[in-house]
Design a protein around this motif. Structure first.
Motif, PDB file in Angstrom:
ATOM      1  N   ALA A 266     -25.502 -21.306  64.577  1.00  0.00           N
ATOM      2  CA  ALA A 266     -26.354 -21.178  65.760  1.00  0.00           C
ATOM      3  C   ALA A 266     -25.748 -21.730  67.038  1.00  0.00           C
ATOM      4  CB  ALA A 266     -27.695 -21.870  65.503  1.00  0.00           C
ATOM      5  N   THR A 267     -24.711 -22.571  66.945  1.00  0.00           N
ATOM      6  CA  THR A 267     -24.172 -23.214  68.148  1.00  0.00           C
ATOM      7  C   THR A 267     -22.659 -23.016  68.235  1.00  0.00           C
ATOM      8  OG1 THR A 267     -23.717 -25.349  67.073  1.00  0.00           O
ATOM      9  CG2 THR A 267     -25.954 -24.996  67.940  1.00  0.00           C
ATOM     10  N   PRO A 268     -22.100 -23.089  69.450  1.00  0.00           N
ATOM     11  CA  PRO A 268     -20.642 -22.963  69.599  1.00  0.00           C
ATOM     12  C   PRO A 268     -19.872 -23.972  68.773  1.00  0.00           C
ATOM     13  CG  PRO A 268     -21.717 -22.737  71.730  1.00  0.00           C
ATOM     14  CD  PRO A 268     -22.785 -23.161  70.756  1.00  0.00           C
ATOM     15  N   GLU A 269     -20.333 -25.188  68.704  1.00  0.00           N
ATOM     16  CA  GLU A 269     -19.617 -26.207  67.941  1.00  0.00           C
ATOM     17  C   GLU A 269     -19.602 -25.874  66.453  1.00  0.00           C
ATOM     18  OE1 GLU A 269     -17.388 -29.252  66.674  1.00  0.00           O
ATOM     19  OE2 GLU A 269     -17.656 -28.588  68.753  1.00  0.00           O
ATOM     20  N   ARG A 270     -20.734 -25.434  65.926  1.00  0.00           N
ATOM     21  CA  ARG A 270     -20.783 -25.088  64.504  1.00  0.00           C
ATOM     22  C   ARG A 270     -19.942 -23.844  64.219  1.00  0.00           C
ATOM     23  NH1 ARG A 270     -24.502 -27.563  61.270  1.00  0.00           N
ATOM     24  NH2 ARG A 270     -24.508 -25.739  59.896  1.00  0.00           N
ATOM     25  N   ARG A 271     -19.878 -22.917  65.161  1.00  0.00           N
ATOM     26  CA  ARG A 271     -19.024 -21.745  64.979  1.00  0.00           C
ATOM     27  C   ARG A 271     -17.553 -22.147  64.959  1.00  0.00           C
ATOM     28  NH1 ARG A 271     -22.723 -18.715  69.441  1.00  0.00           N
ATOM     29  NH2 ARG A 271     -24.411 -18.086  68.011  1.00  0.00           N
ATOM     30  N   LEU A 272     -17.186 -23.063  65.844  1.00  0.00           N
ATOM     31  CA  LEU A 272     -15.808 -23.565  65.844  1.00  0.00           C
ATOM     32  C   LEU A 272     -15.473 -24.204  64.506  1.00  0.00           C
ATOM     33  CD1 LEU A 272     -13.124 -24.425  67.109  1.00  0.00           C
ATOM     34  CD2 LEU A 272     -14.316 -26.421  68.065  1.00  0.00           C
ATOM     35  N   GLN A 273     -16.346 -25.037  64.007  1.00  0.00           N
ATOM     36  CA  GLN A 273     -16.079 -25.698  62.723  1.00  0.00           C
ATOM     37  C   GLN A 273     -16.015 -24.694  61.579  1.00  0.00           C
ATOM     38  OE1 GLN A 273     -15.089 -28.833  62.461  1.00  0.00           O
ATOM     39  NE2 GLN A 273     -15.287 -28.853  64.714  1.00  0.00           N
ATOM     40  N   ALA A 274     -16.830 -23.657  61.633  1.00  0.00           N
ATOM     41  CA  ALA A 274     -16.796 -22.628  60.586  1.00  0.00           C
ATOM     42  C   ALA A 274     -15.468 -21.870  60.624  1.00  0.00           C
ATOM     43  CB  ALA A 274     -17.966 -21.669  60.755  1.00  0.00           C
ATOM     44  N   ALA A 275     -14.981 -21.550  61.824  1.00  0.00           N
ATOM     45  CA  ALA A 275     -13.696 -20.861  61.943  1.00  0.00           C
ATOM     46  C   ALA A 275     -12.559 -21.732  61.443  1.00  0.00           C
ATOM     47  CB  ALA A 275     -13.463 -20.461  63.405  1.00  0.00           C
ATOM     48  N   LEU A 276     -12.599 -23.014  61.760  1.00  0.00           N
ATOM     49  CA  LEU A 276     -11.568 -23.940  61.272  1.00  0.00           C
ATOM     50  C   LEU A 276     -11.645 -24.072  59.748  1.00  0.00           C
ATOM     51  CD1 LEU A 276     -11.832 -26.708  64.020  1.00  0.00           C
ATOM     52  CD2 LEU A 276      -9.984 -25.048  63.718  1.00  0.00           C
ATOM     53  N   HIS A 277     -12.856 -24.063  59.213  1.00  0.00           N
ATOM     54  CA  HIS A 277     -13.032 -24.094  57.757  1.00  0.00           C
ATOM     55  C   HIS A 277     -12.348 -22.891  57.117  1.00  0.00           C
ATOM     56  CE1 HIS A 277     -15.197 -22.804  54.086  1.00  0.00           C
ATOM     57  NE2 HIS A 277     -15.203 -24.088  53.797  1.00  0.00           N
TER      58      HIS A 277
ATOM     59  N   ASN B 120     -11.973  -4.827  59.221  1.00  0.00           N
ATOM     60  CA  ASN B 120     -13.044  -4.813  58.220  1.00  0.00           C
ATOM     61  C   ASN B 120     -13.433  -6.237  57.864  1.00  0.00           C
ATOM     62  OD1 ASN B 120     -13.670  -1.925  57.057  1.00  0.00           O
ATOM     63  ND2 ASN B 120     -11.503  -1.940  57.551  1.00  0.00           N
ATOM     64  N   GLU B 121     -12.629  -6.886  57.052  1.00  0.00           N
ATOM     65  CA  GLU B 121     -12.973  -8.239  56.613  1.00  0.00           C
ATOM     66  C   GLU B 121     -12.911  -9.252  57.745  1.00  0.00           C
ATOM     67  OE1 GLU B 121     -14.486  -8.954  53.954  1.00  0.00           O
ATOM     68  OE2 GLU B 121     -14.262  -6.894  53.338  1.00  0.00           O
ATOM     69  N   GLY B 122     -11.935  -9.089  58.660  1.00  0.00           N
ATOM     70  CA  GLY B 122     -11.836 -10.030  59.771  1.00  0.00           C
ATOM     71  C   GLY B 122     -13.061  -9.990  60.662  1.00  0.00           C
ATOM     72  N   LEU B 123     -13.492  -8.786  61.029  1.00  0.00           N
ATOM     73  CA  LEU B 123     -14.679  -8.663  61.867  1.00  0.00           C
ATOM     74  C   LEU B 123     -15.943  -9.066  61.121  1.00  0.00           C
ATOM     75  CD1 LEU B 123     -14.044  -5.343  63.835  1.00  0.00           C
ATOM     76  CD2 LEU B 123     -13.628  -7.700  64.565  1.00  0.00           C
ATOM     77  N   ALA B 124     -15.978  -8.799  59.824  1.00  0.00           N
ATOM     78  CA  ALA B 124     -17.146  -9.209  59.032  1.00  0.00           C
ATOM     79  C   ALA B 124     -17.275 -10.719  58.996  1.00  0.00           C
ATOM     80  CB  ALA B 124     -17.046  -8.643  57.619  1.00  0.00           C
ATOM     81  N   GLU B 125     -16.157 -11.416  58.796  1.00  0.00           N
ATOM     82  CA  GLU B 125     -16.231 -12.878  58.738  1.00  0.00           C
ATOM     83  C   GLU B 125     -16.492 -13.459  60.127  1.00  0.00           C
ATOM     84  OE1 GLU B 125     -16.120 -16.618  56.648  1.00  0.00           O
ATOM     85  OE2 GLU B 125     -16.594 -14.530  56.182  1.00  0.00           O
ATOM     86  N   TYR B 126     -15.933 -12.840  61.152  1.00  0.00           N
ATOM     87  CA  TYR B 126     -16.254 -13.258  62.531  1.00  0.00           C
ATOM     88  C   TYR B 126     -17.755 -13.120  62.766  1.00  0.00           C
ATOM     89  CZ  TYR B 126     -16.983 -12.411  67.543  1.00  0.00           C
ATOM     90  OH  TYR B 126     -17.470 -12.419  68.828  1.00  0.00           O
ATOM     91  N   THR B 127     -18.348 -12.013  62.328  1.00  0.00           N
ATOM     92  CA  THR B 127     -19.789 -11.814  62.454  1.00  0.00           C
ATOM     93  C   THR B 127     -20.546 -12.871  61.671  1.00  0.00           C
ATOM     94  OG1 THR B 127     -19.466  -9.435  62.730  1.00  0.00           O
ATOM     95  CG2 THR B 127     -21.673 -10.174  62.114  1.00  0.00           C
ATOM     96  N   GLY B 128     -20.046 -13.161  60.460  1.00  0.00           N
ATOM     97  CA  GLY B 128     -20.687 -14.204  59.666  1.00  0.00           C
ATOM     98  C   GLY B 128     -20.737 -15.525  60.401  1.00  0.00           C
ATOM     99  N   VAL B 129     -19.634 -15.879  61.046  1.00  0.00           N
ATOM    100  CA  VAL B 129     -19.558 -17.141  61.785  1.00  0.00           C
ATOM    101  C   VAL B 129     -20.456 -17.103  63.024  1.00  0.00           C
ATOM    102  CG1 VAL B 129     -18.009 -18.559  63.206  1.00  0.00           C
ATOM    103  CG2 VAL B 129     -17.281 -17.790  60.938  1.00  0.00           C
ATOM    104  N   MET B 130     -20.417 -15.996  63.776  1.00  0.00           N
ATOM    105  CA  MET B 130     -21.175 -15.909  65.020  1.00  0.00           C
ATOM    106  C   MET B 130     -22.679 -15.847  64.787  1.00  0.00           C
ATOM    107  SD  MET B 130     -19.197 -16.095  67.633  1.00  0.00           S
ATOM    108  CE  MET B 130     -20.211 -15.401  68.943  1.00  0.00           C
ATOM    109  N   VAL B 131     -23.092 -15.120  63.762  1.00  0.00           N
ATOM    110  CA  VAL B 131     -24.516 -14.953  63.499  1.00  0.00           C
ATOM    111  C   VAL B 131     -25.036 -16.019  62.537  1.00  0.00           C
ATOM    112  CG1 VAL B 131     -26.249 -13.365  62.555  1.00  0.00           C
ATOM    113  CG2 VAL B 131     -24.393 -12.485  63.970  1.00  0.00           C
ATOM    114  N   GLY B 132     -24.197 -16.417  61.594  1.00  0.00           N
ATOM    115  CA  GLY B 132     -24.632 -17.397  60.600  1.00  0.00           C
ATOM    116  C   GLY B 132     -24.740 -18.806  61.148  1.00  0.00           C
TER     117      GLY B 132
END
Length: 446
Positions: free
Chosen positions: A234-245, A220-232
């Motif tokens: 725009a680039t692989p690098e920014r997604r990586l930084q969001a996940a690390l955040h 639930n929350e894990g997939l929601a936040e993964y979606t937030g990172v992937m869709v929110g």
């Protein structure tokens, strides 16, 4: 933040309060006097549309686009992107305005209100554009989630993550996941993934219910936040930084029992994207992010000979253990106080039948077999509306809430105690409980 996990259990809608705020104040302004500037609301609606159109259904095979309602928790004013089916909202320029009834909670959540299925967001949204985009996409997923072929996993409250060993192993896992995400080569990534999986496997050995409990929240929350990172982002690098955040920011949460999946979801998701393309389709059968990532790692005799202490040493485990030992002493003192208040002393027991509950997932306090203490929450149910600011005990089966018993008799429909206030509907009353001083909330016999 959280939307409706376990929706349908007892008719429950669970929603997480923004920034720790729980009790929404009674409306003091009319909707058109809301603190939400209409032009800012239009910007939010446009951003949400941009995000869902950019995704175009690629991530989950379905569109994330949704009606959005912004809610001011102080005035309970609503600014929405469209009209509702039942006509409660009125057009006002480019938005639709109205008021959220007292029985409904103001929270970041997916909600069915006035005949329409909404993504609800609480004002103000994060000032940082990246965090705002991640939040919007996270909540858009929660509205879409029931339509997706994701097998449900039965789970509990993850109270093991409030113990010393549970917290210690989880934080080591977080550190290993961060190392895996940032690894420069396949061997370094594999080593870090091995470590992360070993820390979690040890947690599952210590706590037999942990595997199902953690999987339920991560789906639930894990997939929601993964979606937030992937869709929110725009680039692989920014997604990586969001996940690390996400892996960094939740270290400071007072409790991990309901917030840990915000950190693990994006990390596991990004690693699975690299190592197991098509993993999202495999969620149609019972699965967990842990099991899916484990399947990408083949047996390694050298890795198997390493002890957990050797693995922990790579992530400054000694310093982490010391800090967690100090926290454990404070937790034991808090648990003793909670036992005195909600178990040993006089209490008020309230039945939960069709509750709508709003709370902050970052500060919950596990109380073993007795349940979980929620320092602050807001609940509406058949009996009325309850606001809590100094703690309430949720029993493990989610059918009973326990408060410190009121010291004064109820006056009409308003009942209050230390740190809580209850607005009762007609047909309900407080009666004597089983023990001296205890009270129970029950329906008046007709």
């Amino acid at each position: 933040m959280k939307s409706a996990i376990w929706a349908g259990v007892l008719g429950t809608t669970l929603s997480f309060a923004p920034s720790g705020a729980v009790a929404a104040e009674a409306a003091t302004k009319t909707p058109d006097e809301s603190a939400i500037p209409p032009e800012r609301a239009v910007e939010v609606f446009a951003l949400a549309r941009t995000l869902c159109e950019r995704d175009a259904g690629k991530l989950w095979g379905a569109s994330l686009c949704a009606p959005i309602m912004l809610v001011d928790p102080k005035t309970r004013g609503i600014l929405a992107s469209q009209a509702d089916a039942d006509g409660a909202l009125k057009a006002s320029g480019a938005v639709f305005v109205g008021s959220l009834p007292a029985k409904d909670n103001a929270a970041n959540t997916a909600t069915h209100w006035s005949g329409t299925h909404w993504t609800q967001l609480v004002w103000p949204l994060p000032e940082d554009e990246a965090r705002r985009s991640v939040l919007i996409a996270h909540e858009l997923f929660h509205r879409l989630h029931p339509q997706l072929r994701i097998a449900a996993v039965e789970g509990g409250d993850n109270t093991h993550l409030d113990t010393f060993e549970g917290r210690y192993a989880l934080q080591l896992e977080w550190r290993a996941l961060a190392a895996a995400l940032q690894a420069d080569d396949a061997q370094a990534q594999r080593l870090a993934i091995d470590d992360a999986l070993a820390f979690r496997a040890d947690r599952y050995r210590r706590f037999p219910k942990a595997a199902n409990d953690e999987a339920a929240l991560e789906l639930n929350e894990g997939l929601a936040e993964y979606t937030g990172v992937m869709v929110g982002e725009a680039t692989p690098e920014r997604r990586l930084q969001a996940a690390l955040h996400d892996l960094r920011v939740h270290v400071g949460d007072p409790s991990f029992v309901r917030s840990f999946a915000y950190a693990t979801g994006p990390a596991y998701g990004l690693l699975l994207d690299r190592r197991a393309p098509g993993w999202r389709e495999r969620l149609a059968t019972p699965a967990s992010l842990y099991a899916l990532l484990s399947a990408t790692v083949s047996a390694d005799e050298n890795a198997g000979t390493q002890t957990l202490d050797q693995r922990a040493a790579r992530y400054d485990g000694a310093a982490l253990r010391k800090s967690e030992q100090a926290r454990e002493l404070a937790r034991q003192r808090a648990s003793a106080n909670n036992l005195r208040r909600f178990v040993d002393g006089p209490v008020l027991r309230m039945p939960l039948q069709h509750m709508n509950i709003q709370f902050d997932p970052r500060n919950l306090q596990a109380l073993g077999e007795h349940g979980t203490v929620y320092p602050s929450l807001r609940i509406s149910d058949d009996w009325g509306t309850l606001e809590v600011s100094e703690g309430a005990l949720m029993k493990p089966d989610w059918r009973t809430l326990v408060l410190v018993a009121p010291s004064k008799k109820a006056r009409g429909s308003e009942v209050s105690g230390v740190g809580w206030k209850l607005q009762l509907k007609s047909g309900w009353e407080l009666a004597a409980g089983e023990r001296a001083g205890d009270r129970v909330l029950k329906q008046v016999a007709k």
